[in-house]
Motif scaffolding. Structure first.
Motif, PDB file in Angstrom:
ATOM      1  N   SER A  80      38.020 -19.546  29.392  1.00 24.64           N
ATOM      2  CA  SER A  80      37.581 -20.281  30.583  1.00 24.64           C
ATOM      3  C   SER A  80      36.805 -19.352  31.522  1.00 24.64           C
ATOM      4  CB  SER A  80      38.794 -20.872  31.316  1.00 24.64           C
ATOM      5  OG  SER A  80      39.751 -19.867  31.613  1.00 24.64           O
ATOM      6  N   HIS A  81      36.514 -18.138  31.035  1.00 27.39           N
ATOM      7  CA  HIS A  81      35.757 -17.164  31.827  1.00 27.39           C
ATOM      8  C   HIS A  81      34.649 -16.567  30.952  1.00 27.39           C
ATOM      9  CE1 HIS A  81      39.974 -17.176  33.351  1.00 27.39           C
ATOM     10  NE2 HIS A  81      39.347 -17.338  34.500  1.00 27.39           N
ATOM     11  N   LYS A  82      33.854 -17.433  30.365  1.00 24.00           N
ATOM     12  CA  LYS A  82      32.849 -16.969  29.402  1.00 24.00           C
ATOM     13  C   LYS A  82      31.795 -16.068  30.027  1.00 24.00           C
ATOM     14  CE  LYS A  82      33.159 -20.473  25.765  1.00 24.00           C
ATOM     15  NZ  LYS A  82      34.219 -21.343  26.266  1.00 24.00           N
ATOM     16  N   LYS A  83      31.399 -16.355  31.260  1.00 22.11           N
ATOM     17  CA  LYS A  83      30.398 -15.518  31.919  1.00 22.11           C
ATOM     18  C   LYS A  83      30.922 -14.085  32.065  1.00 22.11           C
ATOM     19  CE  LYS A  83      27.688 -14.995  36.168  1.00 22.11           C
ATOM     20  NZ  LYS A  83      27.382 -15.570  37.513  1.00 22.11           N
ATOM     21  N   GLU A  84      32.161 -13.965  32.519  1.00 18.78           N
ATOM     22  CA  GLU A  84      32.768 -12.650  32.696  1.00 18.78           C
ATOM     23  C   GLU A  84      33.020 -11.975  31.346  1.00 18.78           C
ATOM     24  OE1 GLU A  84      33.168 -15.049  36.195  1.00 18.78           O
ATOM     25  OE2 GLU A  84      33.877 -15.455  34.169  1.00 18.78           O
ATOM     26  N   ALA A  85      33.369 -12.784  30.345  1.00 16.64           N
ATOM     27  CA  ALA A  85      33.595 -12.247  29.002  1.00 16.64           C
ATOM     28  C   ALA A  85      32.300 -11.685  28.425  1.00 16.64           C
ATOM     29  CB  ALA A  85      34.166 -13.320  28.088  1.00 16.64           C
ATOM     30  N   GLN A  86      31.199 -12.385  28.659  1.00 17.22           N
ATOM     31  CA  GLN A  86      29.899 -11.892  28.201  1.00 17.22           C
ATOM     32  C   GLN A  86      29.549 -10.586  28.916  1.00 17.22           C
ATOM     33  OE1 GLN A  86      28.171 -12.936  25.731  1.00 17.22           O
ATOM     34  NE2 GLN A  86      28.481 -15.132  25.440  1.00 17.22           N
ATOM     35  N   GLN A  87      29.895 -10.488  30.194  1.00 18.51           N
ATOM     36  CA  GLN A  87      29.660  -9.254  30.943  1.00 18.51           C
ATOM     37  C   GLN A  87      30.455  -8.096  30.334  1.00 18.51           C
ATOM     38  OE1 GLN A  87      30.158 -11.358  35.077  1.00 18.51           O
ATOM     39  NE2 GLN A  87      29.252  -9.365  35.476  1.00 18.51           N
ATOM     40  N   PHE A  88      31.689  -8.400  29.924  1.00 16.84           N
ATOM     41  CA  PHE A  88      32.522  -7.366  29.316  1.00 16.84           C
ATOM     42  C   PHE A  88      31.907  -6.877  28.012  1.00 16.84           C
ATOM     43  CE2 PHE A  88      35.770  -5.916  26.381  1.00 16.84           C
ATOM     44  CZ  PHE A  88      36.462  -5.000  27.153  1.00 16.84           C
ATOM     45  N   MET A  89      31.431  -7.803  27.192  1.00 25.19           N
ATOM     46  CA  MET A  89      30.837  -7.421  25.913  1.00 25.19           C
ATOM     47  C   MET A  89      29.568  -6.604  26.118  1.00 25.19           C
ATOM     48  SD  MET A  89      32.920  -8.383  23.617  1.00 25.19           S
ATOM     49  CE  MET A  89      31.888  -7.976  22.220  1.00 25.19           C
ATOM     50  N   GLU A  90      28.790  -6.979  27.139  1.00 24.12           N
ATOM     51  CA  GLU A  90      27.570  -6.231  27.425  1.00 24.12           C
ATOM     52  C   GLU A  90      27.910  -4.804  27.855  1.00 24.12           C
ATOM     53  OE1 GLU A  90      23.575  -6.478  30.253  1.00 24.12           O
ATOM     54  OE2 GLU A  90      24.922  -8.213  30.103  1.00 24.12           O
ATOM     55  N   TYR A  91      28.990  -4.658  28.644  1.00 22.20           N
ATOM     56  CA  TYR A  91      29.396  -3.324  29.083  1.00 22.20           C
ATOM     57  C   TYR A  91      29.979  -2.519  27.923  1.00 22.20           C
ATOM     58  CZ  TYR A  91      31.610   0.493  31.573  1.00 22.20           C
ATOM     59  OH  TYR A  91      31.973   1.743  31.986  1.00 22.20           O
ATOM     60  N   ALA A  92      30.798  -3.158  27.110  1.00 23.26           N
ATOM     61  CA  ALA A  92      31.461  -2.457  26.006  1.00 23.26           C
ATOM     62  C   ALA A  92      30.472  -1.938  24.972  1.00 23.26           C
ATOM     63  CB  ALA A  92      32.475  -3.379  25.335  1.00 23.26           C
ATOM     64  N   THR A  93      29.323  -2.591  24.848  1.00 16.34           N
ATOM     65  CA  THR A  93      28.307  -2.161  23.884  1.00 16.34           C
ATOM     66  C   THR A  93      27.251  -1.261  24.512  1.00 16.34           C
ATOM     67  OG1 THR A  93      27.052  -4.200  24.281  1.00 16.34           O
ATOM     68  CG2 THR A  93      28.568  -4.206  22.409  1.00 16.34           C
ATOM     69  N   SER A  94      27.281  -1.121  25.837  1.00 13.73           N
ATOM     70  CA  SER A  94      26.303  -0.285  26.527  1.00 13.73           C
ATOM     71  C   SER A  94      26.595   1.185  26.268  1.00 13.73           C
ATOM     72  CB  SER A  94      26.347  -0.555  28.039  1.00 13.73           C
ATOM     73  OG  SER A  94      27.556  -0.030  28.604  1.00 13.73           O
ATOM     74  N   ALA A  95      25.622   2.036  26.530  1.00  9.64           N
ATOM     75  CA  ALA A  95      25.817   3.472  26.348  1.00  9.64           C
ATOM     76  C   ALA A  95      26.972   3.976  27.212  1.00  9.64           C
ATOM     77  CB  ALA A  95      24.530   4.218  26.696  1.00  9.64           C
TER      78      ALA A  95
END
Length: 352
Positions: free
Chosen positions: A279-294
């Protein structure tokens, strides 16, 4: 199951107290209207089901919260158990992210249609071969199977050229292994796929007869350090973390890589995905973007001594990822991905 929440302390200021008093005086109508509207300053939060090492998840969660202000709650357990829990919870699952020790559980959830597609901002930071072709999960970090050996007990030149040769009389009580380890199960699954069930079974039978069983990888490494056994079959990070703490020159053991595409040098991935029920897909996408970032990848490799999968992050102190020579075909295990057939074979031999 432990729950870890990273929260910033807050205090109620005098102005806040006055505001509460004013709202209370507005009557029931104001209360009803306020109840229908979400608090503007409500802190955002996501829940991670984590089968990864606790300190690894905690480090990434803390860095993400400091970067975004989004709180992270982490529920710990085995990767397989948590994946099946998500499957059982279905649309009611409170999980937003699942972070696993191996990719098999992610494959299972993807096949059941329980994962959300990850945005390209995150996916594009990881090479395609280390993520799902349909974009439902991605690898985050990788580790290599290795042989830790004590040069005072066995010379490097006397180590075998294939991991299969450890299951032989000359290694009786000289090689340690951990049959309950998820990495060991994954290695057996890869053997079954690449070399067939019979060869994998023969190897297990040989290890049972000639090897020494340990309950944990750290215990197996300690046995090598003490000279109780000549060698141990482990993941690289157990040795690399201890070497980081003690200093490599102060270790009694060294790492040995077969260097020839042998299955003893196989690499495996830890990965993550967004749960479709989130129910927090926007925040989940932010987490994935951070986790894959340098930046996120650097946090992961620094705390876990595993290899980042974003090439912009640096695996400090580890054998260069480009110099590893894993066997071809061990990243996608197909029907063996969930490890169940490998577990059954290990049980059949009597090691579980």
């Amino acid at each position: 199951m432990k729950v870890h929440t990273y929260m910033k302390k807050f205090s109620l200021t005098a102005a806040s107290v006055m505001l509460v008093g004013a709202l209370a005086a507005c009557g029931d109508t104001a209360k009803d209207n306020a109840a229908k509207e979400p608090a503007k300053n409500e802190t955002k939060q996501i829940t991670i089901y984590s089968g990864q090492h606790e300190e690894t998840t905690n480090a990434l969660a803390k860095a993400f919260e400091e970067k975004t202000g989004i709180k992270v709650v982490s529920r710990e357990g085995s990767s397989s158990e948590l994946a099946h829990q998500i499957a059982e919870e279905g649309k009611k699952s409170p999980a937003d992210i699942i972070f696993t020790e191996e990719t098999g559980p992610l494959v299972m959830l993807s096949e059941k249609g329980l994962l959300e597609k990850i945005d390209s901002k995150a996916l594009d930071q990881i090479e395609p071969k280390y993520r799902d072709a349909n974009g439902t999960w991605t690898g985050l970090i990788s580790r290599s199977r290795v042989v830790a050996y004590n040069p005072k007990v066995v010379a490097e030149n006397d180590l075998p050229k294939t991991v299969y040769d450890f299951a032989a009389p000359e290694w009786k009580d000289r090689v340690a292994f951990v049959p309950t380890s998820g990495a060991f199960t994954l290695q057996v699954a890869a053997m079954m796929k690449l070399d067939g069930k019979e060869k994998a079974k023969k190897w297990l039978e040989g290890l049972k007869k000639y090897g020494k069983v340990y309950k944990k990888n750290k215990m197996a490494l300690d046995a090598v350090e003490k000279g109780e056994v000549a060698a141990a079959l482990i993941n690289n990070y157990y040795w690399d973390l201890e070497a980081k703490e003690k200093g490599a020159d102060n270790m009694n053991s060294k790492l040995y890589y077969f260097g020839n595409g042998d299955i003893g040098d196989m690499i495996s991935l830890s990965g993550a995905a967004i749960v479709k029920a989130s129910s927090h897909k926007k925040e989940a996408q932010q987490f994935m973007e951070y986790a894959t970032s340098a930046e996120g990848q650097q946090v992961l490799t620094d705390v876990s001594a595993q290899y980042p999968l974003n090439p912009k992050a640096e695996a400090k102190g580890l054998k260069p990822f480009s110099e590893l020579t894993p066997p071809e075909g061990a990243l996608d295990l197909g029907e063996y991905s969930d490890g169940q057939q490998a577990i059954e074979l290990i049980q059949e031999v009597g090691l579980l």
